[in-house]
Structure formats: C-alpha cells, structure tokens
Design an enzyme around this catalytic site. Structure first.
Site: not given
Length: 227
Positions: A68, A94-96
C-alpha cells in the site's frame, strides 16, 4: 553464512499481481499464481473506490504481502500514512518512494518492524541505498526504463549482483513488467519477485503451438470410435 552459500540458497520465485482490482486478484489466486499484491495510486484510481475499502477487501483475501503506497512526500506524512495502512494487518507492506525523505521513513519503519517496499527505483545505486535503509523489498521499474531507451533488466542484474556481494536481505521485486520476456529474464537472473499485471499473467500460459496442438488432439479424438 558466507556470501557464496547465500548466493546459492534461493527460495522459489514469487509472483505478485500488480492490481487493485479485487476480481483480478481472485482470478490470480484461483490459478495459484498470486503470492502477493502490489498497488499504487494509479491502479487504485482505476477502481473508482476509496482505497481503505479496497485495501481491506484485498487483505481479507489473504493473498500474501500487500503493498500500500503512501502519497505524502515528507517524513512525518509518510510515517502517519504508514501507521494507518499497517493497522489493516500484518500482510501490509508500506510502499515508499525512493527519495531522501522516503529512505529516512524506511529506516524508521524498519526499526518498528513495519515491512517496506521502496518504489520508483531506476538505478542500482538507488537500490543500494534502499537496502542499507533496511527495505524489505525494492521495486526497480523495468518497463519505464525500456520506454526511455534504457535496459531495465540490465539494472535488475546489477542490483542482484550488488545484493549478493554483500548478502543484503532486501528482496528484488521486478516491477513495471510489460510482457512475458520480462518475467523470463527476471527468473533467469534469480529475482526474488516479479509483480505482474493480470493480462501478462494470462499471457505466460499462452503459446500458439499449445493451442494448435490442442485443436489437433480434439479433432483426432472425434475420429476415435466411442462404442
């Protein structure tokens, strides 16, 4: 474990589906070709739905890791969004983005045992930074490099070489996959994951000689006496 041993001990390649379409994800799961899911704002926008609603539905399917993506560009905003998405379940990654503030966020999230996927990677040096920050995954975008006349898969090969040199634990997740050749090359290089649009997943099973052979077998079967 020495580096030589690490480079030989490979888990099986994982297929993630690159989609926010729950119907596509269900189809990939039914095929046994979905070890995880990656999403991004562009894919979510195509659904016309609220992302929290989509994310909750995907996580409920239990497809494996679900990426996400944060949309904040500052450290505090990224951390705030990361905590919000992580609350949906242990599967959430968590996509950063691979920017300085993103690397700072990855280091902080890794210290909290929150999994991260560093996205929009376009060079081996960027991937090195992601690994040193403690990323769970790094996503080199091969198709987008191909679009500007660079060799996306050559970048992946260099990232894998660097990671094996130093036994980094960050997994290489080949992204922006456009066709089956990208998947073949990723598998031959030993990439950990390829995240694949559903239409490409379907293409992986297709071959004109398979179709022709099946037609011939069925035609011949009609000639076989049935009683």
């Amino acid at each position: 474990m020495d580096r030589a041993t690490h480079s030989l001990e490979r888990d099986e390649m994982k297929f993630f589906i690159d989609s926010a379409d729950v119907g596509e994800i269900r189809k990939a799961l039914a095929l046994g070709l979905c070890d995880g899911v990656t999403t991004n704002p562009s894919l979510v926008a195509k659904t016309g739905r609220r992302f929290d609603e989509v994310l909750a539905e995907i996580v409920a399917l239990r497809p494996g890791p679900v990426s996400a993506e944060v949309t904040a560009l500052d450290f505090d905003g990224m951390i705030r969004e990361a905590h919000h998405y992580a609350a949906f379940g242990d599967q959430v990654v968590v996509k950063v983005p691979l920017i300085v503030e993103g690397l700072k966020a990855v280091k902080a999230l890794s210290a909290e045992q929150i999994k991260t996927n560093v996205t929009l990677c376009f060079s081996p040096v960027q991937a090195l930074l992601a690994a040193k920050a403690g990323a769970t995954y790094v996503s080199p975008f091969v198709g987008r490099l191909d679009d500007v006349s660079e060799d996306g898969m050559a970048m992946v090969e260099q990232i894998l070489e660097i990671y094996r040199n130093y036994a980094f634990e960050t997994e290489v997740l080949v992204a922006s996959v456009r066709h089956p050749i990208h998947v073949l090359q990723a598998a031959r290089m030993g990439a950990d994951v390829a995240t694949i649009p559903f239409k490409v997943i379907e293409q992986l099973a297709q071959h004109p000689l398979t179709d022709r052979g099946l037609q011939q077998f069925l035609a011949d079967w009609e000639k076989v006496p049935k009683s």
